[in-house]
Design a protein around this motif. Structure first.
Motif, PDB file in Angstrom:
ATOM      1  N   LEU A 165       1.215  -0.963  -0.088  1.00  0.00           N
ATOM      2  CA  LEU A 165      -0.288  -0.135   0.062  1.00  0.00           C
ATOM      3  C   LEU A 165       0.791   1.534   0.057  1.00  0.00           C
ATOM      4  CD1 LEU A 165      -2.940  -1.020   2.631  1.00  0.00           C
ATOM      5  CD2 LEU A 165      -3.298  -0.529   0.165  1.00  0.00           C
ATOM      6  N   GLY A 166       1.662   0.953   0.008  1.00  0.00           N
ATOM      7  CA  GLY A 166       3.035   2.510  -0.203  1.00  0.00           C
ATOM      8  C   GLY A 166       3.707   2.452   0.708  1.00  0.00           C
ATOM      9  N   PHE A 167       3.514   1.891   2.262  1.00  0.00           N
ATOM     10  CA  PHE A 167       4.292   2.107   3.328  1.00  0.00           C
ATOM     11  C   PHE A 167       5.967   1.643   3.075  1.00  0.00           C
ATOM     12  CE2 PHE A 167      -0.286   2.948   4.882  1.00  0.00           C
ATOM     13  CZ  PHE A 167      -0.124   3.179   5.693  1.00  0.00           C
ATOM     14  N   ARG A 168       6.342   2.192   3.754  1.00  0.00           N
ATOM     15  CA  ARG A 168       7.824   2.305   4.785  1.00  0.00           C
ATOM     16  C   ARG A 168       8.089   2.056   5.799  1.00  0.00           C
ATOM     17  NH1 ARG A 168      11.765   5.194   6.495  1.00  0.00           N
ATOM     18  NH2 ARG A 168      10.642   7.159   7.185  1.00  0.00           N
ATOM     19  N   ILE A 169       9.252   0.721   5.567  1.00  0.00           N
ATOM     20  CA  ILE A 169       9.412   0.746   6.798  1.00  0.00           C
ATOM     21  C   ILE A 169      10.624   0.815   7.739  1.00  0.00           C
ATOM     22  CG2 ILE A 169      10.608  -1.951   8.920  1.00  0.00           C
ATOM     23  CD1 ILE A 169       7.490  -2.273   6.342  1.00  0.00           C
ATOM     24  N   ALA A 170      10.526   1.663   9.251  1.00  0.00           N
ATOM     25  CA  ALA A 170      10.979   1.939  10.089  1.00  0.00           C
ATOM     26  C   ALA A 170      11.221   1.804  11.590  1.00  0.00           C
ATOM     27  CB  ALA A 170      10.532   3.577  10.162  1.00  0.00           C
ATOM     28  N   GLU A 171      12.417   1.530  11.864  1.00  0.00           N
ATOM     29  CA  GLU A 171      12.866   0.283  13.345  1.00  0.00           C
ATOM     30  C   GLU A 171      12.557   2.153  14.518  1.00  0.00           C
ATOM     31  OE1 GLU A 171      14.154  -2.805  13.932  1.00  0.00           O
ATOM     32  OE2 GLU A 171      14.273  -2.892  12.219  1.00  0.00           O
ATOM     33  N   GLY A 172      13.163   1.831  15.851  1.00  0.00           N
ATOM     34  CA  GLY A 172      12.741   2.859  17.122  1.00  0.00           C
ATOM     35  C   GLY A 172      13.008   1.601  17.887  1.00  0.00           C
ATOM     36  N   PRO A 173      13.795   2.462  19.271  1.00  0.00           N
ATOM     37  CA  PRO A 173      15.389   2.402  20.107  1.00  0.00           C
ATOM     38  C   PRO A 173      13.605   2.214  20.972  1.00  0.00           C
ATOM     39  CG  PRO A 173      14.644   4.807  19.881  1.00  0.00           C
ATOM     40  CD  PRO A 173      14.619   4.756  18.725  1.00  0.00           C
ATOM     41  N   PHE A 183       4.377  11.212   4.221  1.00  0.00           N
ATOM     42  CA  PHE A 183       4.561  10.238   3.892  1.00  0.00           C
ATOM     43  C   PHE A 183       4.113   8.724   4.891  1.00  0.00           C
ATOM     44  CE2 PHE A 183       5.742  12.047   7.953  1.00  0.00           C
ATOM     45  CZ  PHE A 183       5.187  11.614   8.805  1.00  0.00           C
ATOM     46  N   GLN A 184       4.332   7.768   4.697  1.00  0.00           N
ATOM     47  CA  GLN A 184       3.385   6.091   5.318  1.00  0.00           C
ATOM     48  C   GLN A 184       4.762   5.735   6.129  1.00  0.00           C
ATOM     49  OE1 GLN A 184       1.664   6.805   1.452  1.00  0.00           O
ATOM     50  NE2 GLN A 184       0.654   4.676   2.146  1.00  0.00           N
ATOM     51  N   VAL A 185       4.686   5.547   6.643  1.00  0.00           N
ATOM     52  CA  VAL A 185       5.424   4.648   7.756  1.00  0.00           C
ATOM     53  C   VAL A 185       4.372   3.111   8.839  1.00  0.00           C
ATOM     54  CG1 VAL A 185       7.911   5.403   7.658  1.00  0.00           C
ATOM     55  CG2 VAL A 185       6.012   6.194   9.347  1.00  0.00           C
ATOM     56  N   LEU A 186       5.521   2.392   8.216  1.00  0.00           N
ATOM     57  CA  LEU A 186       4.895   1.233   9.309  1.00  0.00           C
ATOM     58  C   LEU A 186       6.235   0.524  10.682  1.00  0.00           C
ATOM     59  CD1 LEU A 186       2.563  -0.555   9.038  1.00  0.00           C
ATOM     60  CD2 LEU A 186       4.184  -2.994   8.340  1.00  0.00           C
ATOM     61  N   MET A 187       5.610   0.493  11.450  1.00  0.00           N
ATOM     62  CA  MET A 187       7.226   0.261  12.094  1.00  0.00           C
ATOM     63  C   MET A 187       6.753  -0.799  13.201  1.00  0.00           C
ATOM     64  SD  MET A 187       6.300   4.685  13.146  1.00  0.00           S
ATOM     65  CE  MET A 187       4.682   4.678  12.784  1.00  0.00           C
ATOM     66  N   PRO A 188       7.598  -1.588  13.216  1.00  0.00           N
ATOM     67  CA  PRO A 188       7.605  -3.029  14.342  1.00  0.00           C
ATOM     68  C   PRO A 188       8.614  -2.902  15.173  1.00  0.00           C
ATOM     69  CG  PRO A 188       8.676  -3.259  11.864  1.00  0.00           C
ATOM     70  CD  PRO A 188       8.128  -2.362  11.875  1.00  0.00           C
ATOM     71  N   GLY A 189       8.335  -3.363  15.990  1.00  0.00           N
ATOM     72  CA  GLY A 189       9.173  -3.775  16.984  1.00  0.00           C
ATOM     73  C   GLY A 189       9.205  -4.474  18.260  1.00  0.00           C
ATOM     74  N   ARG A 190      10.117  -4.532  18.955  1.00  0.00           N
ATOM     75  CA  ARG A 190       9.768  -5.328  20.313  1.00  0.00           C
ATOM     76  C   ARG A 190       9.211  -4.082  21.683  1.00  0.00           C
ATOM     77  NH1 ARG A 190      14.904  -7.831  20.165  1.00  0.00           N
ATOM     78  NH2 ARG A 190      14.723  -9.816  19.011  1.00  0.00           N
TER      79      ARG A 190
END
Ligand code: DAH
Length: 337
Positions: A121-129, A183-190
């Protein structure tokens, strides 16, 4: 002929009790060498009358073959023994064992599937701390000082205002500080919460956060994106329902339910007879959040959502205990290869 029989009997007795490879070499010389016992018989054949010579010659040659193969068999037996093998343990006709095949963990698989759909769908993947400050985990997300999640019992504090993030919403702030819309972002993580561990709770679990910001994003865009996601993830006949809710970082906010894909909405044990499964929180980004990152709230609008990966994986695979994901028991993990 009797000499041949004698040599044969002596050879057989000796070869079956031979215990050393060196002994074999010595036997070979003694029986079959140039001055060997059988060799001297073969040589003396010429002294015999014609018909006896033929018969004795055949017997002597048969014995020669028998000795050669007897020595080779004994050599194989002694070599295997020196490697600690037993004849009965080696069946060279059996197919071998291949190396065991690995696979992705069911949580990784579920996160991968969720990401794949949003990327399409055009989202970009990003991770954070994962180690975060109160500013990113709470303040910038409009979570007030007296909010229960800021309590030491609801969050793992490390030192002062440093903590283990309690949700992936912190990444929204990092993203918005670094770039301008759209922008459109997807942020997976713990994420981490000091919850007592039971069948549905863990001190660590996984979330997938979504954020889309532009100048004219409405609730319709949120519904559109989530409808496409839910149909692709849970089946084309999936229906959705938005229940009014509250999150400090969205306004309006909603809990998103999907029609139960097990009973198709009729009511079953998994959906607790309601026909619906709650799968995420969502809403339109609160103007206070835009202010915290220096965006003009009069100019930008956006939507956000957050879902728990373990819960979705449990529903999809029919798993009834969250602890199974973390025990690394191959009997459980093998099922997802
Ligand atoms: N951060 C929320 C939680 O951990 C989940 C969530 C709800 C995220 C609504 C969002 C949202 O982005 O819009 O419970």
């Amino acid at each position: 002929m009797s000499r041949i029989d004698e040599i044969k009997a002596a050879f057989e007795a000796e070869i079956s009790s031979c215990k050393r490879l060196e002994g074999l070499e010595e036997m070979k010389v003694r029986y079959l060498g140039r001055k060997g016992e059988l060799t001297s018989v073969l040589r003396s054949l010429s002294e015999l009358p014609e018909d006896e010579r033929r018969k004795a010659g055949m017997e002597a040659n048969k014995l020669k073959e028998l000795m050669n193969s007897g020595i080779e068999e004994a050599r194989t037996r002694l070599e295997m023994k020196s490697r600690g093998e037993k004849a009965s343990e080696m069946d060279v006709t059996l197919p071998g064992f291949g190396p065991p095949r690995g696979g992705l963990h069911p949580i990784t698989k579920t996160m991968g599937r969720i990401s794949e759909i949003f990327v399409s769908l055009g989202f970009r993947i990003a991770e954070g701390p994962e180690v975060e400050t109160e500013f990113y985990n709470f303040e910038a997300l409009n979570i007030p000082l007296d909010h229960p999640s800021r309590d030491g019992f609801d969050t793992f504090y490390i030192k002062g205002k440093t903590l283990l993030r309690s949700h992936t919403s912190n990444v929204q702030i990092h993203i918005m500080q670094k770039q301008k819309p759209p922008f459109q972002v997807l942020m997976p993580g713990r994420v981490y919460r000091p919850d007592a561990v039971d069948a549905t709770h863990s001190f660590m679990f996984h979330q997938v956060e979504g954020l889309m910001v532009d100048t004219d994003i409405s609730f319709a865009d949120l519904k559109g994106a989530l409808t496409l996601f839910c149909r692709s993830m849970f089946g084309e006949d999936t229906r959705m329902r938005f229940r009014p809710s509250f999150f400090p970082f969205t306004e309006p906010s909603a809990e998103v339910d999907i029609s139960c894909f097990i009973c198709k909405g009729k009511g079953c044990r998994v959906c607790k007879m309601s026909g619906w499964l709650e799968i995420m929180g969502a809403g339109l980004v609160d103007p206070k959040v835009f202010e915290a990152v220096g965006y003009d709230p009069g100019k930008y609008t956006g939507f956000a959502f957050g879902m728990g990966v373990e819960r979705i994986a449990m529903l999809l695979y029919g798993i009834n205990d969250i602890r199974l994901f973390y025990e690394n028991d191959v009997r459980f993990l093998r099922q997802f290869i």
